[in-house]
Scaffold this motif. Structure first.
Motif, PDB file in Angstrom:
ATOM      1  N   MET A  48      -6.364  29.551  -0.010  1.00  0.00           N
ATOM      2  CA  MET A  48      -5.819  30.661  -0.908  1.00  0.00           C
ATOM      3  C   MET A  48      -6.002  30.192  -2.450  1.00  0.00           C
ATOM      4  SD  MET A  48      -5.432  33.970  -0.751  1.00  0.00           S
ATOM      5  CE  MET A  48      -4.737  35.238  -1.573  1.00  0.00           C
ATOM      6  N   ASN A  49      -5.264  29.120  -2.989  1.00  0.00           N
ATOM      7  CA  ASN A  49      -5.142  28.748  -3.917  1.00  0.00           C
ATOM      8  C   ASN A  49      -6.476  28.609  -4.777  1.00  0.00           C
ATOM      9  OD1 ASN A  49      -2.439  28.437  -4.497  1.00  0.00           O
ATOM     10  ND2 ASN A  49      -2.179  26.722  -2.985  1.00  0.00           N
ATOM     11  N   TRP A  50      -7.538  28.202  -4.245  1.00  0.00           N
ATOM     12  CA  TRP A  50      -8.952  28.099  -4.706  1.00  0.00           C
ATOM     13  C   TRP A  50      -9.110  29.721  -5.373  1.00  0.00           C
ATOM     14  CZ3 TRP A  50     -11.645  24.221  -6.605  1.00  0.00           C
ATOM     15  CH2 TRP A  50     -11.203  23.186  -6.498  1.00  0.00           C
ATOM     16  N   ILE A  51      -9.000  30.622  -4.629  1.00  0.00           N
ATOM     17  CA  ILE A  51      -9.242  31.891  -4.917  1.00  0.00           C
ATOM     18  C   ILE A  51      -8.542  32.149  -6.219  1.00  0.00           C
ATOM     19  CG2 ILE A  51      -8.912  34.293  -4.229  1.00  0.00           C
ATOM     20  CD1 ILE A  51      -9.679  33.517  -1.362  1.00  0.00           C
ATOM     21  N   TYR A  52      -7.040  31.979  -6.390  1.00  0.00           N
ATOM     22  CA  TYR A  52      -6.095  31.901  -7.416  1.00  0.00           C
ATOM     23  C   TYR A  52      -6.944  31.269  -8.551  1.00  0.00           C
ATOM     24  CZ  TYR A  52      -2.280  33.605  -4.575  1.00  0.00           C
ATOM     25  OH  TYR A  52      -1.743  34.296  -3.599  1.00  0.00           O
ATOM     26  N   LEU A  53      -7.347  29.977  -8.263  1.00  0.00           N
ATOM     27  CA  LEU A  53      -8.027  29.351  -9.430  1.00  0.00           C
ATOM     28  C   LEU A  53      -9.417  30.088  -9.878  1.00  0.00           C
ATOM     29  CD1 LEU A  53      -8.285  26.819 -11.218  1.00  0.00           C
ATOM     30  CD2 LEU A  53      -9.216  25.793  -9.443  1.00  0.00           C
ATOM     31  N   ILE A  54     -10.021  30.522  -9.125  1.00  0.00           N
ATOM     32  CA  ILE A  54     -11.156  31.034  -9.484  1.00  0.00           C
ATOM     33  C   ILE A  54     -11.308  32.421 -10.288  1.00  0.00           C
ATOM     34  CG2 ILE A  54     -13.394  32.209  -8.650  1.00  0.00           C
ATOM     35  CD1 ILE A  54     -13.607  30.276  -6.403  1.00  0.00           C
ATOM     36  N   ILE A  55     -10.149  33.139  -9.921  1.00  0.00           N
ATOM     37  CA  ILE A  55      -9.591  34.513 -10.435  1.00  0.00           C
ATOM     38  C   ILE A  55      -9.180  34.010 -11.837  1.00  0.00           C
ATOM     39  CG2 ILE A  55      -7.983  36.511 -10.661  1.00  0.00           C
ATOM     40  CD1 ILE A  55      -8.440  36.393  -7.345  1.00  0.00           C
ATOM     41  N   ALA A  56      -8.250  33.116 -11.968  1.00  0.00           N
ATOM     42  CA  ALA A  56      -7.941  32.585 -13.213  1.00  0.00           C
ATOM     43  C   ALA A  56      -9.125  32.163 -14.200  1.00  0.00           C
ATOM     44  CB  ALA A  56      -6.956  31.363 -12.860  1.00  0.00           C
ATOM     45  N   GLY A  57      -9.876  31.800 -13.813  1.00  0.00           N
ATOM     46  CA  GLY A  57     -11.090  31.258 -14.525  1.00  0.00           C
ATOM     47  C   GLY A  57     -11.946  32.471 -15.194  1.00  0.00           C
TER      48      GLY A  57
END
Length: 106
Positions: free
Chosen positions: A1-10
């Motif tokens: 899930m944290n990878w999804i957060y990171l992609i959305i942050a980008g």
């Protein structure tokens, strides 16, 4: 899930650069809406990046976040702000993306 957060942050980083670009030509009340979008995207980007950094090493989080932002900002500039799509710009963005992938793989 944290990878999804990171992609959305980008993606939000790309969003705030787009909004910032729009403020250059906006007039009247429209300018305030673009500044509001800039601030909202900036805050969301930072919060999501911090959330992703809870479990993903910061040495991975930051390069991925900036890489998405850099590549996205170049794409936004080319697509929306009539910036040139020269061979060298594309070459170095691709090189940046390959380098970030290399950091993750290794």
């Amino acid at each position: 899930m944290n990878w999804i957060y990171l992609i959305i942050a980008g993606i939000m980083e790309v969003g705030f650069t787009f909004c910032l670009g729009q403020t250059k030509t906006a007039t009247g009340n429209t300018r305030y809406w673009w500044w509001g979008g800039f601030l909202a995207a900036l805050a969301l980007s930072m919060c999501l990046m911090a959330r992703a950094a809870r479990t993903i090493p910061i040495g991975t989080v930051y390069p991925v976040w900036t890489g998405i932002g850099a590549a996205g900002a170049v794409a936004v500039g080319i697509l929306f702000f009539n910036e040139p799509a020269t061979f060298w710009r594309i070459f170095f963005i691709v090189t940046l993306i390959i380098s970030i992938i290399g950091l993750k793989v290794l």
